[in-house]
Design an enzyme around this catalytic site. Structure first.
Site, PDB file in Angstrom:
ATOM      1  N   MET A 180     -11.469  -6.804   5.365  1.00 47.31           N
ATOM      2  CA  MET A 180     -10.638  -5.857   6.106  1.00 47.31           C
ATOM      3  C   MET A 180     -10.239  -6.467   7.449  1.00 47.31           C
ATOM      4  SD  MET A 180     -10.057  -3.152   4.309  1.00 47.31           S
ATOM      5  CE  MET A 180      -9.348  -2.135   5.618  1.00 47.31           C
ATOM      6  N   MET A 239      -9.405   7.674  -0.147  1.00 49.52           N
ATOM      7  CA  MET A 239     -10.247   8.026   0.995  1.00 49.52           C
ATOM      8  C   MET A 239     -10.831   9.418   0.797  1.00 49.52           C
ATOM      9  SD  MET A 239      -7.787   6.718   4.087  1.00 49.52           S
ATOM     10  CE  MET A 239      -6.801   5.231   3.944  1.00 49.52           C
ATOM     11  N   GLY A 265       1.511  -2.425   4.074  1.00 48.51           N
ATOM     12  CA  GLY A 265       1.955  -1.043   3.963  1.00 48.51           C
ATOM     13  C   GLY A 265       3.247  -0.785   4.687  1.00 48.51           C
ATOM     14  N   MET A 300     -12.314   3.732  -0.372  1.00 44.44           N
ATOM     15  CA  MET A 300     -12.957   3.936   0.927  1.00 44.44           C
ATOM     16  C   MET A 300     -13.699   5.265   0.843  1.00 44.44           C
ATOM     17  SD  MET A 300      -9.928   2.519   3.397  1.00 44.44           S
ATOM     18  CE  MET A 300      -8.606   2.688   2.192  1.00 44.44           C
ATOM     19  N   ASP A 344      -5.009   3.337  -1.879  1.00 44.89           N
ATOM     20  CA  ASP A 344      -6.103   3.634  -0.969  1.00 44.89           C
ATOM     21  C   ASP A 344      -6.676   5.012  -1.268  1.00 44.89           C
ATOM     22  OD1 ASP A 344      -6.170   1.325   0.889  1.00 44.89           O
ATOM     23  OD2 ASP A 344      -4.110   1.944   1.311  1.00 44.89           O
ATOM     24  N   ASP A 347      -6.406  -6.814   4.237  1.00 44.47           N
ATOM     25  CA  ASP A 347      -5.806  -5.485   4.268  1.00 44.47           C
ATOM     26  C   ASP A 347      -5.843  -4.954   5.693  1.00 44.47           C
ATOM     27  OD1 ASP A 347      -5.006  -2.875   3.949  1.00 44.47           O
ATOM     28  OD2 ASP A 347      -6.598  -2.303   2.574  1.00 44.47           O
ATOM     29  N   GLY A 348      -4.643  -4.710   6.242  1.00 47.25           N
ATOM     30  CA  GLY A 348      -4.564  -4.113   7.567  1.00 47.25           C
ATOM     31  C   GLY A 348      -3.718  -4.922   8.526  1.00 47.25           C
ATOM     32  N   SER A 356       0.837  -1.200   0.000  1.00 45.70           N
ATOM     33  CA  SER A 356       0.000   0.000   0.000  1.00 45.70           C
ATOM     34  C   SER A 356       0.868   1.244   0.000  1.00 45.70           C
ATOM     35  CB  SER A 356      -0.902   0.008   1.234  1.00 45.70           C
ATOM     36  OG  SER A 356      -1.535   1.266   1.366  1.00 45.70           O
ATOM     37  N   HIS A 381      -8.406   0.588  -3.901  1.00 46.40           N
ATOM     38  CA  HIS A 381      -9.354   0.316  -2.817  1.00 46.40           C
ATOM     39  C   HIS A 381     -10.061   1.618  -2.481  1.00 46.40           C
ATOM     40  CE1 HIS A 381      -9.870  -0.832   1.735  1.00 46.40           C
ATOM     41  NE2 HIS A 381     -11.029  -0.760   1.102  1.00 46.40           N
ATOM     42  N   GLY A 412      -9.298   3.288   7.001  1.00 51.70           N
ATOM     43  CA  GLY A 412      -9.113   4.723   7.191  1.00 51.70           C
ATOM     44  C   GLY A 412      -7.718   5.163   7.548  1.00 51.70           C
ATOM     45  N   PHE A 413      -6.935   4.282   8.175  1.00 53.44           N
ATOM     46  CA  PHE A 413      -5.589   4.657   8.595  1.00 53.44           C
ATOM     47  C   PHE A 413      -4.642   3.475   8.439  1.00 53.44           C
ATOM     48  CE2 PHE A 413      -8.365   7.503  10.953  1.00 53.44           C
ATOM     49  CZ  PHE A 413      -7.745   8.740  10.768  1.00 53.44           C
ATOM     50  N   GLY A 414      -3.392   3.766   8.091  1.00 52.39           N
ATOM     51  CA  GLY A 414      -2.373   2.736   8.031  1.00 52.39           C
ATOM     52  C   GLY A 414      -1.767   2.504   9.406  1.00 52.39           C
ATOM     53  N   HIS A 437      -1.148  -1.195  -4.131  1.00 57.46           N
ATOM     54  CA  HIS A 437      -2.467  -0.994  -3.527  1.00 57.46           C
ATOM     55  C   HIS A 437      -2.662   0.507  -3.321  1.00 57.46           C
ATOM     56  CE1 HIS A 437      -5.999  -2.475  -1.347  1.00 57.46           C
ATOM     57  NE2 HIS A 437      -5.785  -1.509  -0.461  1.00 57.46           N
TER      58      HIS A 437
END
Length: 230
Positions: A136, A36, A196, A67, A34, A174-175, A9, A65, A141-143, A32
């Site tokens: 998920m 947002m 990430g 969001m 993201d 993811d995460g 990411s 992705h 929303g946050f790495g 990836h």
């Protein structure tokens, strides 16, 4: 070639030199991306113009992705840009089957994401409409968040449903993906891993990618061996 994909990411990359950061992960399967909107999630990243420009210079495919709210309206734009895979959130789509078909018609793979608390069962009947299902493993929303093991049972149920349906659907997580957690996700059935900080926080991103891939492959092989035992 491994059937397990590592998609770093760029949310964890240095935003001031994204071109270089993309070139640093050429051993990955995709980047990836993201997106947002500060509405669906409490963070703001980039929109179509930035993603389009980055896609033009990227040496690897884009796994986008979204969001964002109003996914039905905005997701097709990323397919038009040429992004190889576009994932929208089930919670943000009014007509997910129609949207998935539209993404495929634009030439993109269609992915659908579920937040940790969103059950997978209501969406299993539409597996044939998808190329990718994203479970998920943190709140979006946050790495840099900690991997939520409570999502693993849902991942196992999704993997069992995919096998039972015969659909060609990738299972992405993811995460919080690192060498410490990727094995658990692979054993549960994931085959696409978003990483990430464990990649971009490493001294050698290429070595980090291969380390993640190696751990995931061993875990997946062990899981398959156990499943096939008489």
């Amino acid at each position: 070639m491994s059937h397990l994909h590592i998609n770093p990411s760029i949310l964890s990359a240095d935003f001031s030199r994204l071109g270089d950061e993309l070139r640093a992960i050429t051993d990955a399967d995709a980047a990836h991306i993201d997106v947002m909107d500060n509405h669906f999630v409490p963070n703001l990243t980039w929109g179509p113009p930035v993603v389009e420009r980055l896609h033009e210079i990227s040496p690897i495919p884009f796994d986008v992705h979204l969001m964002i709210e109003d996914a039905d309206r905005w997701a097709p734009r990323y397919a038009e840009i040429g992004c190889e895979s576009v994932t929208f959130h089930a919670e943000a789509a009014i007509a997910p089957i129609k949207l998935a078909r539209e993404l495929r018609a634009q030439g993109s793979k269609a992915g659908m994401a579920l937040r940790p608390a969103t059950p997978v069962e209501p969406y299993l009947d539409m597996l044939e409409e998808l190329d990718l299902l994203l479970i998920m493993t943190v709140e979006p929303g946050f790495g840099g968040q900690k991997f939520l093991d409570l999502t693993l049972p849902k991942l196992r149920r999704a993997a069992e449903a995919v096998r039972g349906s015969g659909a060609s659907v990738a299972l992405q997580v993811d995460g919080g993906v690192s060498e410490e957690t990727i094995g658990r996700a692979a054993e549960a059935g994931a085959n696409v891993f978003v990483a990430g900080s464990s990649v971009y926080g490493a001294d050698d991103p290429a070595a980090a990618i291969e380390g993640l891939r190696s751990v995931a492959e061993r875990a997946a092989e062990n899981s398959t061996r156990i499943t096939n035992m008489p």
